[in-house]
Design an enzyme around this catalytic site. Structure first.
Site, short mmCIF file in Angstrom:
data_model
loop_
_atom_site.label_atom_id
_atom_site.label_comp_id
_atom_site.label_asym_id
_atom_site.label_seq_id
_atom_site.Cartn_x
_atom_site.Cartn_y
_atom_site.Cartn_z
CB CYS A 261 -0.93 -0.01 1.21
SG CYS A 261 -1.96 -1.46 1.24
C1 UGA Z 1 -0.89 0.73 5.45
C2 UGA Z 1 -1.54 1.78 6.35
O1 UGA Z 1 -0.86 1.84 7.60
C3 UGA Z 1 -3.02 1.43 6.59
O2 UGA Z 1 -3.63 2.47 7.34
C4 UGA Z 1 -3.72 1.30 5.23
O3 UGA Z 1 -5.08 0.97 5.37
C5 UGA Z 1 -3.04 0.23 4.42
O4 UGA Z 1 -1.64 0.59 4.24
C6 UGA Z 1 -3.73 0.14 3.08
O5 UGA Z 1 -3.64 1.09 2.30
O6 UGA Z 1 -4.45 -0.83 2.85
P1 UGA Z 1 0.12 -1.70 5.86
O7 UGA Z 1 0.54 -1.68 4.43
O8 UGA Z 1 -0.53 -2.92 6.40
O9 UGA Z 1 -0.88 -0.49 6.16
O10 UGA Z 1 1.46 -1.46 6.69
P2 UGA Z 1 1.98 -0.44 7.81
O11 UGA Z 1 1.74 -0.96 9.14
O12 UGA Z 1 1.52 0.93 7.48
O13 UGA Z 1 3.56 -0.52 7.53
C7 UGA Z 1 4.08 -0.17 6.24
C8 UGA Z 1 5.58 -0.22 6.25
O14 UGA Z 1 6.13 0.85 7.00
C9 UGA Z 1 6.19 -1.50 6.86
O15 UGA Z 1 7.23 -1.96 6.03
C10 UGA Z 1 6.73 -1.03 8.20
O16 UGA Z 1 7.83 -1.80 8.63
C11 UGA Z 1 7.13 0.38 7.88
N1 UGA Z 1 7.19 1.28 9.06
C12 UGA Z 1 6.06 1.53 9.76
C13 UGA Z 1 8.37 1.87 9.41
O17 UGA Z 1 9.43 1.67 8.78
N2 UGA Z 1 8.40 2.70 10.51
C14 UGA Z 1 7.30 2.98 11.22
O18 UGA Z 1 7.39 3.75 12.20
C15 UGA Z 1 6.10 2.37 10.85
#
Ligand code: UGA
Length: 416
Positions: A261
């Site tokens: 996403c």
């Molecule tokens: C993301 C959004 O957080 C959701 O709100 C949204 O609904 C979803 O996309 C979507 O569009 O369907 P998601 O892809 O499940 O959710 O993953 P996240 O939890 O957002 O993490 C994304 C990436 O960012 C991961 O690789 C994670 O490791 C990284 N991340 C996250 C960081 O590097 N640092 C952080 O502080 C948080």
């Protein structure tokens, strides 16, 4: 209500199971009969998601490859996957096929039905692409059928929780009657409801993910500076987060964001902006920084060992813990870079190895112990089990801040 869900992917399956739990009649439509069979049998589910197996065992969902089963639905959700290439051009074939098939259903539909797009689409696409296809049925949007854009905000690994406890329910509506149906459908969920135009809802989804991506790239940039200055980025983030305008979430510095996403939605937004003639410099840098950040572990490791002929172990392949999803996982870039430098790459992940080797077949699946036995180890996903390993005597490059790994003989955090 009778709810039809088109697309049994992550969003469709979770939404279907949750709507069934809320007491609605749900039919899940997909072109992949094998996938539907696993869902119907509740065995070998196509995705790993906490609580999903249990929820499917508790509720009843019909599954079918036949769109005929959606006739007389109150709401048809379009949850087919959309992907975008490197330039943000959306691959909308599934969306087009779904809209065409729904048009066939609308021809036979006796009662008023709302088609609600949940798939992430570019700004304006519900109006410019989906509605004209649906109207090929000879029925008129806003008169004979309703149309909404209903973005989802589910985080993988916590999707069921987020569905049942949403931060907000955004209803993009073509007209008031369409929006009323969707608002009624969600009324048992306690969350603020915001009604908006179709385009505004599409943009809320894209802008929300772009903002999260920006937060991560921002803290990674601060982290890259802090590393040079010998300052602990995590302490800095903790101090910043105490200001409630900033908040402490999504400030974990590391190797950047992956998944299906954040990277994709950012590309779609950048491309949509460019089509208007506007150059979104900030968003472009957020994306560039993220791509470069993924390669930091390899750059750092090169300071300590010669990669040609070395064995490098990777701990963590999923794009984040709690999932077997490797889409846009940073581990793909890291493994490819190591292989290109002539290293042998051993990998371990509690869930994602099978998916990973389909994309990157040159790596060697191994146990945690075998990975730790490599010449050097890179940590790429913050699985809890990595917090208890014995890193003593090892060379560790940490992309995700695993405190225990600091006991390694040589330890480097990517940006701390
Ligand atoms: C993301 C959004 O957080 C959701 O709100 C949204 O609904 C979803 O996309 C979507 O569009 O369907 P998601 O892809 O499940 O959710 O993953 P996240 O939890 O957002 O993490 C994304 C990436 O960012 C991961 O690789 C994670 O490791 C990284 N991340 C996250 C960081 O590097 N640092 C952080 O502080 C948080």
């Amino acid at each position: 209500m009778k709810i039809s869900i088109i697309g049994a992917g992550y969003v469709g399956l979770i939404s279907g199971a949750c709507f069934a739990k809320l007491g609605h009649d749900v039919v899940l439509i997909d072109i992949d009969a094998d996938k539907l069979a696993t869902i119907a049998k509740k065995e070998d589910l196509p995705i790993h998601e906490e609580g999903l197996q249990e929820l499917l065992e508790e509720v009843h969902i019909d599954t079918s490859t036949d769109y005929g089963k959606t006739v007389d639905s109150d709401v048809i959700f379009v949850c087919v996957g959309t992907t975008a290439d490197e330039n943000g051009n959306i691959f909308s074939e599934h969306l087009i096929n779904a809209a065409n098939d729904i048009a066939g259903v609308l021809k036979k539909q006796q009662k008023y039905c709302v088609v609600a797009v949940k798939s992430t689409v570019g700004p304006g696409m519900t109006e410019s692409l989906v509605i004209p296809l649906l109207e090929k049925s000879g029925r008129k949007a806003g008169k004979d059928f309703g149309i909404c854009m209903s973005p989802e905000f589910l985080q993988e690994g916590r999707g069921i929780y987020h569905f049942m406890n949403p931060s907000r329910i955004i209803i993009g509506e073509y007209d008031g009657r369409s929006g009323d149906v969707l608002e009624r459908l969600h009324q048992s969920l306690k969350a603020p409801v915001m009604r908006a135009s179709l385009r505004t809802a599409e943009m809320i989804k894209l802008a929300s993910n772009a903002f999260l991506a920006t937060k991560i790239s921002f803290i990674n940039e601060i982290g890259n500076i802090c590393k040079k200055l010998g300052i602990d980025t995590y302490e800095v983030a903790r101090g910043m987060g105490l200001d409630e305008r900033i908040g402490n979430k999504f400030l974990n510095a590391g190797i950047g964001f992956g998944g299906s996403c954040l990277p994709k939605d950012l590309r779609i937004l950048i491309s949509g902006a460019r089509e208007t003639g506007y150059q979104p410099e900030l968003l472009r840098e957020v994306s560039n920084l993220n791509e470069n950040q993924a390669l930091k572990p390899v750059e750092l490791l090169k300071k300590h060992i010669k990669l040609q002929g070395a064995t490098v172990g990777i701990l963590g392949l999923a794009f984040k813990p709690g999932t077997d999803d490797i889409r846009d996982s940073r581990a793909i870039k890291v493994a490819e870079a190591l292989l290109a430098e002539g290293a042998m790459v051993k990998v371990y992940d509690p869930l994602a190895v099978a998916n990973f080797i389909k994309t990157c077949p040159q790596v060697l699946p191994a146990s945690k112990e075998e990975v730790l036995d490599s010449d050097a180890v890179i940590i790429l996903t913050e699985w809890e089990e990595f917090m208890e390993l014995d890193y003593r005597g090892k060379i560790v490059i940490d992309g995700r801040r695993i405190e225990k790994a600091r006991e390694a003989r040589i330890y480097e955090g990517v940006c701390w």
